[in-house]
Structures are given as C-alpha cells and as structure tokens.
Design a protein around this motif. Structure first.
Motif, PDB file in Angstrom:
ATOM      1  N   PRO A   1       0.843  -1.210   0.000  1.00 51.27           N
ATOM      2  CA  PRO A   1       0.000   0.000   0.000  1.00 51.27           C
ATOM      3  C   PRO A   1       0.873   1.252   0.000  1.00 51.27           C
ATOM      4  CG  PRO A   1      -0.729  -1.561   1.665  1.00 51.27           C
ATOM      5  CD  PRO A   1       0.599  -2.044   1.174  1.00 51.27           C
ATOM      6  N   ARG A   2       0.488   2.244  -0.810  1.00 55.80           N
ATOM      7  CA  ARG A   2       1.313   3.440  -0.954  1.00 55.80           C
ATOM      8  C   ARG A   2       0.503   4.698  -0.699  1.00 55.80           C
ATOM      9  NH1 ARG A   2       5.945   4.254  -0.420  1.00 55.80           N
ATOM     10  NH2 ARG A   2       6.588   5.284  -2.341  1.00 55.80           N
ATOM     11  N   SER A   3       1.152   5.660  -0.098  1.00 56.26           N
ATOM     12  CA  SER A   3       0.599   7.001   0.065  1.00 56.26           C
ATOM     13  C   SER A   3       0.969   7.843  -1.149  1.00 56.26           C
ATOM     14  CB  SER A   3       1.148   7.651   1.336  1.00 56.26           C
ATOM     15  OG  SER A   3       0.822   6.907   2.488  1.00 56.26           O
ATOM     16  N   GLY A   4       0.442   9.070  -1.199  1.00 53.11           N
ATOM     17  CA  GLY A   4       0.833  10.016  -2.228  1.00 53.11           C
ATOM     18  C   GLY A   4       0.149   9.781  -3.554  1.00 53.11           C
ATOM     19  N   GLY A   5       0.579  10.571  -4.548  1.00 48.00           N
ATOM     20  CA  GLY A   5      -0.001  10.489  -5.878  1.00 48.00           C
ATOM     21  C   GLY A   5       0.905  11.138  -6.900  1.00 48.00           C
ATOM     22  N   SER A   6       0.353  11.432  -8.062  1.00 48.28           N
ATOM     23  CA  SER A   6       1.150  11.991  -9.145  1.00 48.28           C
ATOM     24  C   SER A   6       1.591  13.417  -8.876  1.00 48.28           C
ATOM     25  CB  SER A   6       0.337  11.952 -10.449  1.00 48.28           C
ATOM     26  OG  SER A   6      -0.042  10.638 -10.771  1.00 48.28           O
ATOM     27  N   ASP A   7       0.870  14.135  -8.026  1.00 48.82           N
ATOM     28  CA  ASP A   7       1.103  15.567  -7.867  1.00 48.82           C
ATOM     29  C   ASP A   7       1.649  15.939  -6.495  1.00 48.82           C
ATOM     30  OD1 ASP A   7      -0.229  15.808 -10.412  1.00 48.82           O
ATOM     31  OD2 ASP A   7      -2.095  15.542  -9.307  1.00 48.82           O
ATOM     32  N   THR A   8       1.951  14.962  -5.658  1.00 45.61           N
ATOM     33  CA  THR A   8       2.496  15.237  -4.336  1.00 45.61           C
ATOM     34  C   THR A   8       4.018  15.288  -4.403  1.00 45.61           C
ATOM     35  OG1 THR A   8       2.415  12.872  -3.822  1.00 45.61           O
ATOM     36  CG2 THR A   8       0.542  14.206  -3.128  1.00 45.61           C
ATOM     37  N   VAL A   9       4.632  16.000  -3.465  1.00 46.86           N
ATOM     38  CA  VAL A   9       6.101  16.065  -3.433  1.00 46.86           C
ATOM     39  C   VAL A   9       6.673  14.656  -3.344  1.00 46.86           C
ATOM     40  CG1 VAL A   9       8.098  16.898  -2.148  1.00 46.86           C
ATOM     41  CG2 VAL A   9       6.085  18.370  -2.439  1.00 46.86           C
ATOM     42  N   GLY A  10       6.126  13.862  -2.430  1.00 45.04           N
ATOM     43  CA  GLY A  10       6.447  12.445  -2.395  1.00 45.04           C
ATOM     44  C   GLY A  10       5.700  11.768  -3.530  1.00 45.04           C
ATOM     45  N   SER A  11       6.237  11.860  -4.730  1.00 46.14           N
ATOM     46  CA  SER A  11       5.519  11.438  -5.923  1.00 46.14           C
ATOM     47  C   SER A  11       5.428   9.922  -6.003  1.00 46.14           C
ATOM     48  CB  SER A  11       6.224  11.978  -7.172  1.00 46.14           C
ATOM     49  OG  SER A  11       5.582  11.520  -8.339  1.00 46.14           O
ATOM     50  N   THR A  12       4.207   9.440  -6.209  1.00 43.68           N
ATOM     51  CA  THR A  12       3.971   8.006  -6.413  1.00 43.68           C
ATOM     52  C   THR A  12       3.019   7.862  -7.607  1.00 43.68           C
ATOM     53  OG1 THR A  12       2.182   8.044  -4.766  1.00 43.68           O
ATOM     54  CG2 THR A  12       4.357   7.401  -3.994  1.00 43.68           C
TER      55      THR A  12
END
Length: 808
Positions: free
Chosen positions: A719-730
């Motif tokens: 399971p991952r946090s974040g997304g395409s537009d977050t600083v922590g890019s995922t």
C-alpha cells in the motif's frame, strides 16, 4: 560523533520522530574490535589491479571502495557492481547493443534492430574527449572490472547469479566503447510530444491541442511550411519506442505495437543555506523520480583513492556517481526538459526509396547492414537506414521519417558527464564541469561547507533558427540546426538572498530570460514545486529529518485548489452530501489509510477530468468529432496525471464550459460517479475505504514472467501514500499501481558528511536471496532512510563484510 556511530551500528532515521534511531549503542575500541572480527571477509584475484583494493560493505549494502589509485578504484567499482548487479547489467548491455535475441530468441529481433539504429556511430575520439581528459581511461578500468567478474563467473559457476542458469545463457564480456555507444537509456519524451501534438492539431484543431497539454510558454502552434500532417500516424514512432522502451521478457513482441512512453519521470531537489538550518551548515536533498524497478535503477557507491573521495548514487552500468558529494561539493539533479529531439519527414524518390528530397535534388540514405544472432534460430540480417539527420524509424507510401537527437552527438551518453563534476573542489570547478554536461537536460543544485549554494542547469541545446520545435518538420533542408548553444546561455543562481533553491521539473526560466533561445515547451506540472517552495520559504532551523519529511510529503495541492469549489456545492442527493462531508473534513494529505484520498483520486482522474474535457470539446467540435477527440486525448495524459488542464477549466468555466452553472453540473455528476466507483472498488461503507487499498507498489524482476518461482521475483503489493502531484511522488497507472517515484532518496548534511542519509529501494543487491536484495523496502515505504557514512571510522563501525581484491 557518538550519535553518528550509533547510527552506523544499525539505525534507520525515521523523520516522524525527530532524531530517533532504531538502535543506539556507544561504540568503544573493544566494540569495534569485536565487531570487525565478526565481519565476513572474502578474497578475489583480479587481473589489471596494481595493488590491493579493500571494499567494506556496510550494514545497508553500500560498498566503500578504498584503492591506491584512480585506475584501481574504478576497476574495483566495475567488479563490485557486477558482483551485485550482473544480470541487470548484462540485460542493459544486451538491450542497448541489440543483443537480446541471442539470449531470448526471435521475438526480440525487432527490438534489437531498433536499438542498433540508435547506437552512437560517430567519431570515438571526439566522443571520449567530450566528457573530460580521463573518461576513456576511467571507463576502460571500470569495464575491466566488470569483465573480471564475468570471467570469475565463467570459471566458477557458483558465482553466477541464478537467472543465467535458469534462463540457459551466460553473461558476455564488455568493451569500453559499449558504455558511450549505448544512448537509448536516457529520459526522452520530446519526439512523443511532437507527434501527439501534430496528430491532435491535424485531427481536431488547435483548441483540442490546447486541451491536451499545457505549453510553457503558451506560444501558438504553427504548422511549419511544407509539412504534410496527413502522412503522419501513431505508428511513426513504434521503432523509436522499441529502442527507448524497457525490456519485457516473456511478453510476445512480434507484431505488437509498443505503447507511447508517457510514464512520468521527474524529480525534486533543493538546497538550504546555513541561515535556514539548525546547524548553520547547508543541506542538500534529492529524490529522483524514475520507474520503480527490481533491482533498483540506481546503485550507491563510495569511491576513495588519492585525489578522489566521492559517495552517492549512480547507475550500476556507469563509472562514478551522479548524485552525492565528494567532501567538497554536494550535488543533486532533476530533469530540466530541454528539447533535444526533432522529427524529420521526407518525400522519397518514387524511383528509388533509398533517396529522399533534399534541397534541389535527391540525397541517398546511408545503409548499414548488420547480422543479429538469434537463439535457437538462424541469424537475422537487418538493414539500418540513416538520413543526414538521423536514424529512419518509419517508411510508408513515399514517405520516410527520421529522428534527429542531440543525444546522438559526441559526449551525450546519459549521465556519463558526471565524471567531471563529481571531482570538483569548489563552485568554479563545478560550474566549469557542467559546461560539458550533455544528456539528459538537468537542473543541478550544489552546496559547499563554506555556505555556498547554487543552481545550474545544463544540457546540449540545439539552435533552431527558423522554427520552435513544437512540431515535426520537412527534412528537405529548410529546417536545420545551426549548431548548439553554449551552456552559459542558460540561467543560473548562486547564494540568493532567501538562502534556498529548489527545482521539480517545472517551468523555471526566470522572468526576463530570452525565450527565443527555445529551451523547450514541455515542462512538468508545477504542483510539486509550489508545495516545496511554500515549505522552504518558512523553513527555520531545519535538519536532515525535516528534509526527509518534505521528500515524503503527501499533501495534494490540486485538492487544495479544488476544495473551495466543492465547499460551494449544495446538492440535494444524500449520497453527494456524504461525499462532500468526507472531502470537506479532509486535510488533503494522501495517506495510504485515507478514505477521502481514495475518493478524491478516483474523482479527479477518472471522472472530473474526462467530463470536463468532453464538455469543453463539445463546445468547439461537432459531437462525433468531440467524442473521438476525447478518446484520443485522455489516454495520452493518463500516466502523466498533469492537473493543469483541469485546474484551468475550473478557474475559467465561462471560457471553457460556457457558464458556471455548467461547471456545477459537471462537479456534481462526476463526484456521484466517483462515489459509485469507490463503492464498487472498496465497498459500500466509506468508513472502510483506504487509499492504500487501491494505490500500491509492486516490484517485479524483469524475468518474473519467465521465472515465476525465482526467489524474490515479485515484491509486494505494498500500500502506498501520495499520488502523481504530491512532493512524495507516487505516480500511478489506470489500475492505481505506482509506475514511478523516488526509488532513491538522499539528504546530505554538507560539512558534517556522516550525518547524511539515503535509501535505495528495494536494496543494493540484485542477486535474489542476498540479504541486501530487499532490505531497504520497508524503510523506503515508511519514509525512513539509513546513514550514508563517509568517514573511515564510521564506515568501519558499520561494516558487515569485507572484500579484498588483489592483483592476479
């Protein structure tokens, strides 16, 4: 010092608990003696060395290589990289040189042909001199080390990674020229954008193209004189995609059309000056966003020899490091998307398809014939065609298409340019070395113990005297590069008053910069950059842990911009009320356990964007054309997740949708559809929803389809946090699987080097079953990092094994 050595004894740095360590113990002379005596020790005889080399591998799999000469340290780097990553390195070489078929059979002949088209075929003397005075010697030593380990494996199969035996072939020895000849592993997207732009413009007009992708600056798209858009099709770049795409082992490729390469590959970096930090020393942070792979794309090494003491991340197939520090200068990079490619379209001679129109006559293509060895089949003879501009990738009905790429010029092997700057001692030397940087275009930030911080972009930038590079051009001689700009035309900054600098692939050309230079138009969304700047502008007394927290910051800036519109909605539906209440109470942080994050991402990607796009197109195009345009434009943006088009339509609904009322209808209708999708995917009870249930990372060995029982063939799903537009890019694909992100993160405590930290997912080793194969995975997912040790005392305190290489 005690804290650093305690960290060296096994501690991970967890930014959620400031200064916390997983283990802490006081190192004493007795402790060091006992621990060192327990370290595993190996000995190898290696041809080409002039003296013994010592490799101390620390608790996190980082090799610290100590040699008596530059030659020996790079030879040992090659040997050790092969020891940890031989299958990955061999696959890289086969892919790059067009030798996959020899190992994997006839299905890869077309990919081999494509790779050979894009090899560097120019003057090798000019090539070597373009990087620096000793790059040839360094590369030759590195390759000798790789070959020494290959020879060891061939003589003693027990050393051979398990993939080779399972797949039934052996690794091959390298040539020093293999490294600079292979160019197709860089980050290239401009040709894709030229073609996509041309097709959208031809089929649906400039309004549709404006809704497809943001251009910075927003210049009008003008069709170059003489360009016939009707001869173009999506298949024009199939060969280019095969050449620059990944290897899909176990996937039939004969007759398949490769997908366009839209996977986002960005990065973040920043430097903080001493006035912003708790220590009064600069901090440098870098987290490149690339494909999340198994093994990792990057490999961390420490190279120590007279005149050289550098540590950081590079690629296992290349000598040196490209991100890290050398005890004098810390450095970190992000993509600076220079336009380094052009598509050329030719009229062929009806009487001879080897001739194309050029100026007032017909010019003959250069033809290279090569034989591709094929496993369990006859060798295949292939023909490679070149125009004066570059490799021919498409021919049909009197038309040919070629790619002109700056990365096929001398000195443009991706990341090999770091050989110069990784040995700089001050800002002047670093900036001078950046004049040699070629590909890909990069934003470099740097910092030094004297407090100096700086930003310096670099990359080979073609001079286009009579067009802007937005679209393909005729290859008849009317559109020629007039050489290349000197790197000094690019902007730079050093020691700004605000005492920080940051880049995140955004449009960052400063106000007043001469845009006619034509750096490029295809920049990344500014959301990560905006969030980083907001946080850094308020930074006071920052530490390494604070930088780690920002690298794993999962606040959605698109949600912050959309939230006021949602707050104004007053729908009658109880279902929508519940959805708005869920989003209204959300802080916008896309944590893996967040229910509103799951609903927001489903809504924003799968429903709001398509409905806005269709509505905007229907106002401009006939209904049947609008539907086809939407079907074309949405998939091309699916991976990138660029929110700028959506946010522009939301900010000006009268222009794009006709009225604010139309926007209200779309907001409510799309949100209701998102709720229903969330219920289908996650169940009817919103209290049980979690973003990480949808959004996951799954790391797969490149041979996992062929070798499903290989130990560690797949890691995850996680399971991952974040997304395409977050600083922590995922950034994720349509099935919510993470496709790119920061597989490698580093924060450098400039001047107190042992205080630096890093992580390299899933681990340093690519050998299944190794203790360092996946030992970084849990910490990476938690946003933690391990000490990136530099001093010999700290390295010895953290040693887990010792390797001695002796001259054969």
């Amino acid at each position: 010092m005690l804290e650093r050595l305690a960290r060296a004894a096994g501690g991970w740095v967890h930014p959620g608990r400031k200064g916390a360590m997983a283990r802490a113990l006081k190192p004493s002379a007795e402790y060091l003696e006992v621990m060192w005596s327990a370290v595993n020790e190996s000995h190898f005889s290696v041809a080409g060395l002039s003296a013994d080399v010592e490799i101390v591998v620390d608790e996190w799999g980082i090799p610290h290589i100590y040699a008596a000469s530059s030659h020996d340290v790079f030879l040992a780097q090659g040997f050790n990289a092969a020891r940890d990553r031989l299958f990955q390195m061999d696959l890289w070489r086969r892919r790059g040189l067009g030798l996959l078929s020899a190992a994997f059979g006839p299905a890869f002949v077309e990919q081999d042909r494509a790779a050979r088209l894009f090899l560097y075929r120019g003057d090798l003397r000019a090539e070597w001199l373009a990087y620096g005075s000793d790059t040839k010697d360094v590369t030759t030593a590195f390759v000798a080390g790789v070959n020494a380990f290959v020879s060891l494996c061939l003589a003693d199969p027990r050393q051979l990674p398990p993939e080779f035996e399972a797949l039934g072939y052996l690794p091959e020895r390298w040539e020093p020229t293999d490294i600079p000849r292979i160019r197709s592993h860089g980050i290239y997207h401009n040709a894709e954008q030229e073609l996509a732009r041309a097709l959208a413009l031809r089929d649906f007009g400039p309004e549709a193209e404006d809704l497809r992708r943001v251009r910075d600056p927003q210049n009008p798209v003008l069709v170059p004189s003489g360009l016939d858009l009707s001869v173009l099709c999506d298949e024009v770049l199939d060969v280019y995609r095969l050449a620059t795409g990944p290897v899909n082992l176990g996937t039939p490729q004969a007759g398949e059309s490769p997908e366009p390469q839209h996977t986002p590959e960005g990065s973040n970096n920043w430097v903080l000056g001493g006035s912003r930090t708790a220590s009064g020393r600069p901090l440098l942070a870098n987290d490149p966003h690339r494909a999340v792979t198994l093994p990792s794309l990057r490999y961390i090494s420490h190279l120590s020899a007279p005149g050289l003491d550098v540590i950081g991340g590079g690629e296992p197939v290349l000598p040196g490091v490209s991100i890290g520090h050398n005890g004098h200068v810390a450095f970190g990079l992000t993509i600076f998307p220079i336009d380094q490619e052009d598509i050329y379209v030719y009229e062929l001679n009806p009487r001879n398809d080897l001739e194309y129109r050029y100026r007032d006559g017909w010019e003959r293509m250069t033809v290279v014939t090569e034989t591709i060895p094929v496993r369990d089949a006859d060798p295949q003879t292939v023909e490679l065609r070149y125009t004066r501009h570059g490799p021919v990738v498409f021919e049909r009905e009197g038309t040919a298409v070629a790619i002109r790429a700056a990365w096929l010029e001398p000195g443009m092997a991706p990341y090999l340019g770091s050989m110069e700057y990784m040995r700089a001692h001050d800002a002047a030397e670093f900036n001078s070395a950046m004049n040699r940087w070629g590909a890909p275009g990069e934003n470099q930030v740097y910092a030094m113990p004297d407090g100096t911080i700086g930003w310096r972009p670099g990359g080979l930038l073609p001079i286009r005297p009579n067009w802007d590079g937005l679209l393909p051009v005729p290859g008849d001689g009317r559109y020629e590069w007039a050489g290349f700009h000197d790197n000094d035309v690019l902007p730079r900054d050093e020691n700004p008053d605000r005492d920080w600098l940051a880049t995140a692939n955004e449009f960052n050309l400063p106000h007043g910069f001469d845009e006619t230079i034509g750096v490029g138009y295809d920049w990344y969304s500014p959301d990560r950059a905006e969030r980083i700047r907001t946080v850094l502008a308020a930074a006071q007394d920052w530490t390494v842990d604070d930088c780690l927290r920002l690298q794993t910051d999962y606040l959605s800036t698109p949600f912050q911009k959309v939230a006021p519109l949602l707050a104004e909605l007053r729908p009658a539906s109880p279902e929508l009320h519940r959805a708005l209440d869920l989003l209204g109470a959300w802080d916008g942080v896309e944590d893996e356990g967040s229910a509103p994050a799951a609903l927001f991402e489903i809504w924003f990607r799968n429903h709001l964007r398509p409905q806005l796009l269709v509505a905007a197109l229907e106002r401009r195009l006939p209904p049947d054309v609008a539907g086809r345009a939407a079907a074309r434009l949405i998939p091309q943006e699916q991976y990138s997740g660029d929110p700028r088009i959506v946010l522009r339509m939301l900010a000006d609904p009268e222009r794009h949708l006709g009225s604010s009322e139309a926007l209200t209808v779309i907001l409510e209708r799309s949100l209701l559809a998102a709720v229903r999708e969330a219920e289908d995917r996650l169940g009817p009870d919103a209290a049980s929803w979690a973003w990480g249930t949808l959004h996951f990372a799954l790391l797969e060995h490149p041979a996992h389809r062929l070798l499903p029982k290989l130990d560690g063939a797949r890691l995850g799903p996680i399971p991952r946090s974040g997304g395409s537009d977050t600083v922590g890019s995922t950034a994720f694909s349509p099935d919510f699987r993470q496709v790119s992100g920061a597989s490698f993160r580093v924060v450098i405590d400039v001047g107190d080097w042992d205080g630096s930290v890093a992580v390299n997912v899933p681990g340093q080793s690519g050998v299944p079953g190794s203790r360092h194969y996946s030992d970084h995975l849990e910490g990476w997912n938690a946003g933690a990092a391990f000490p990136l040790l530099y001093s010999r005392a700290a390295v010895d305190a953290a040693a887990s094994s010792r390797i001695v290489l002796s001259p054969a």
